[in-house]
Design a protein around this motif. Structure first.
Motif, short mmCIF file in Angstrom:
data_model
loop_
_atom_site.label_atom_id
_atom_site.label_comp_id
_atom_site.label_asym_id
_atom_site.label_seq_id
_atom_site.Cartn_x
_atom_site.Cartn_y
_atom_site.Cartn_z
N ILE A 1 -7.69 3.31 -2.32
CA ILE A 1 -6.35 2.90 -1.93
C ILE A 1 -5.49 2.93 -3.19
O ILE A 1 -6.00 2.84 -4.31
N GLU B 1 -3.88 5.63 1.23
CA GLU B 1 -5.26 5.23 1.52
C GLU B 1 -6.01 6.43 2.06
O GLU B 1 -5.48 7.21 2.85
N LYS C 1 0.84 -1.20 0.00
CA LYS C 1 0.00 0.00 0.00
C LYS C 1 0.87 1.25 0.00
O LYS C 1 1.82 1.37 0.76
#
Length: 144
Positions: free
Chosen positions: A32, A27, A24
Protein backbone atom coordinates in the motif's frame (compact mmCIF):
# COMPACT_ATOMS: atom_id res chain seq x y z
CA UNK A 1 23.60 -8.66 17.21
CA UNK A 2 20.06 -9.90 16.58
CA UNK A 3 17.36 -7.33 15.90
CA UNK A 4 14.24 -7.39 18.07
CA UNK A 5 11.28 -9.36 16.77
CA UNK A 6 8.64 -7.76 14.57
CA UNK A 7 6.02 -5.91 16.64
CA UNK A 8 2.48 -6.69 15.41
CA UNK A 9 1.21 -3.56 17.16
CA UNK A 10 3.30 -1.01 15.25
CA UNK A 11 1.35 1.82 13.61
CA UNK A 12 1.68 0.43 10.07
CA UNK A 13 0.48 -3.01 11.13
CA UNK A 14 -2.56 -1.30 12.67
CA UNK A 15 -3.17 0.67 9.46
CA UNK A 16 -2.90 -2.52 7.40
CA UNK A 17 -5.48 -4.21 9.66
CA UNK A 18 -7.81 -1.22 9.34
CA UNK A 19 -7.50 -0.31 13.02
CA UNK A 20 -6.11 3.16 12.25
CA UNK A 21 -7.06 5.51 9.41
CA UNK A 22 -4.79 6.55 6.57
CA UNK A 23 -4.94 8.52 3.34
CA UNK A 24 -4.42 5.66 0.88
CA UNK A 25 -2.98 6.54 -2.50
CA UNK A 26 -2.42 3.09 -4.00
CA UNK A 27 -2.89 -0.58 -3.13
CA UNK A 28 -2.08 -3.89 -4.76
CA UNK A 29 -1.78 -7.47 -3.49
CA UNK A 30 1.58 -6.86 -1.80
CA UNK A 31 1.82 -3.14 -0.96
CA UNK A 32 0.00 0.00 0.00
CA UNK A 33 1.04 3.61 -0.43
CA UNK A 34 -0.27 6.21 2.03
CA UNK A 35 0.32 9.88 2.67
CA UNK A 36 2.87 10.61 5.38
CA UNK A 37 0.93 12.47 8.11
CA UNK A 38 4.07 14.48 8.94
CA UNK A 39 5.22 15.33 5.41
CA UNK A 40 8.57 16.91 4.66
CA UNK A 41 7.22 18.17 1.29
CA UNK A 42 3.87 18.26 -0.48
CA UNK A 43 2.99 14.77 -1.68
CA UNK A 44 5.30 12.89 0.74
CA UNK A 45 4.12 9.29 0.46
CA UNK A 46 5.04 6.07 2.29
CA UNK A 47 5.18 2.70 0.54
CA UNK A 48 4.63 -0.26 2.86
CA UNK A 49 4.66 -4.02 2.28
CA UNK A 50 1.57 -5.85 3.49
CA UNK A 51 3.61 -8.75 4.85
CA UNK A 52 5.31 -8.13 8.18
CA UNK A 53 8.95 -7.17 8.10
CA UNK A 54 10.85 -4.96 10.48
CA UNK A 55 13.03 -3.38 7.78
CA UNK A 56 15.40 -4.07 4.88
CA UNK A 57 17.42 -6.45 7.02
CA UNK A 58 14.65 -9.07 7.33
CA UNK A 59 12.27 -8.44 4.42
CA UNK A 60 11.58 -11.26 1.97
CA UNK A 61 12.98 -10.63 -1.54
CA UNK A 62 9.53 -10.73 -3.15
CA UNK A 63 8.24 -8.11 -0.68
CA UNK A 64 11.12 -5.67 -1.22
CA UNK A 65 10.76 -6.12 -4.98
CA UNK A 66 7.07 -5.21 -4.71
CA UNK A 67 7.86 -2.20 -2.50
CA UNK A 68 10.42 -0.89 -5.01
CA UNK A 69 8.00 -1.38 -7.93
CA UNK A 70 5.29 0.53 -6.05
CA UNK A 71 7.74 3.27 -5.04
CA UNK A 72 8.60 3.71 -8.72
CA UNK A 73 4.90 4.03 -9.63
CA UNK A 74 4.35 6.58 -6.89
CA UNK A 75 7.46 8.56 -7.89
CA UNK A 76 6.31 8.72 -11.51
CA UNK A 77 2.86 9.87 -10.42
CA UNK A 78 4.33 12.50 -8.08
CA UNK A 79 6.42 13.94 -10.91
CA UNK A 80 3.16 14.55 -12.80
CA UNK A 81 0.90 15.47 -9.87
CA UNK A 82 3.23 18.04 -8.35
CA UNK A 83 5.14 19.04 -11.49
CA UNK A 84 8.20 17.97 -9.52
CA UNK A 85 11.77 18.39 -10.67
CA UNK A 86 12.87 15.21 -8.91
CA UNK A 87 12.08 12.68 -6.20
CA UNK A 88 13.86 11.77 -2.99
CA UNK A 89 13.54 8.16 -1.79
CA UNK A 90 14.54 7.38 1.81
CA UNK A 91 14.51 4.13 3.73
CA UNK A 92 15.86 3.77 7.28
CA UNK A 93 16.90 0.61 9.18
CA UNK A 94 17.00 0.24 12.96
CA UNK A 95 17.14 3.13 15.41
CA UNK A 96 20.80 3.89 14.72
CA UNK A 97 19.91 4.22 11.03
CA UNK A 98 17.07 6.65 11.74
CA UNK A 99 14.14 4.20 11.73
CA UNK A 100 11.30 5.23 14.04
CA UNK A 101 8.48 2.85 13.04
CA UNK A 102 9.66 -0.75 12.86
CA UNK A 103 7.71 -1.97 9.85
CA UNK A 104 9.55 -1.61 6.56
CA UNK A 105 8.53 1.57 4.73
CA UNK A 106 9.97 3.72 1.99
CA UNK A 107 9.55 7.49 1.85
CA UNK A 108 8.87 8.84 -1.64
CA UNK A 109 9.06 12.64 -1.67
CA UNK A 110 8.52 14.89 -4.68
CA UNK A 111 11.10 17.68 -4.87
CA UNK A 112 11.31 21.08 -6.46
CA UNK A 113 14.59 22.59 -7.61
CA UNK A 114 15.90 25.09 -5.03
CA UNK A 115 13.40 24.15 -2.31
CA UNK A 116 15.01 22.31 0.61
CA UNK A 117 13.40 19.28 2.17
CA UNK A 118 11.34 20.38 5.15
CA UNK A 119 12.35 19.33 8.64
CA UNK A 120 10.69 16.44 10.45
CA UNK A 121 8.83 18.55 13.01
CA UNK A 122 6.66 15.83 14.52
CA UNK A 123 3.56 17.90 13.77
CA UNK A 124 0.73 16.38 11.75
CA UNK A 125 -0.34 18.08 8.53
CA UNK A 126 -3.88 19.29 7.94
CA UNK A 127 -6.08 16.33 6.97
CA UNK A 128 -7.74 18.22 4.11
CA UNK A 129 -4.33 19.00 2.64
CA UNK A 130 -3.39 15.31 2.75
CA UNK A 131 -6.70 14.32 1.14
CA UNK A 132 -6.02 16.75 -1.71
CA UNK A 133 -2.48 15.50 -2.22
CA UNK A 134 -3.62 11.87 -2.22
CA UNK A 135 -6.25 12.68 -4.85
CA UNK A 136 -3.66 14.41 -7.07
CA UNK A 137 -1.41 11.34 -6.93
CA UNK A 138 -4.30 8.93 -7.60
CA UNK A 139 -5.33 10.98 -10.67
CA UNK A 140 -1.76 10.96 -11.95
CA UNK A 141 -1.55 7.18 -11.44
CA UNK A 142 -4.53 6.81 -13.79
CA UNK A 143 -2.51 8.43 -16.57
CA UNK A 144 0.45 6.05 -16.27
Amino acid sequence: MTAPAYDNDNIFAKILRGELPSHKVYEDDMTIAIMDIMPRADGHTLVIPKNPSRNLLDVAPEDINAVVATAQKIARAQMIAFEADGVTVNQFNEAAGGQVIFHLHVHVIPRMEGIPLGPHTGEMADGDLLVGHAEKIRKALETL
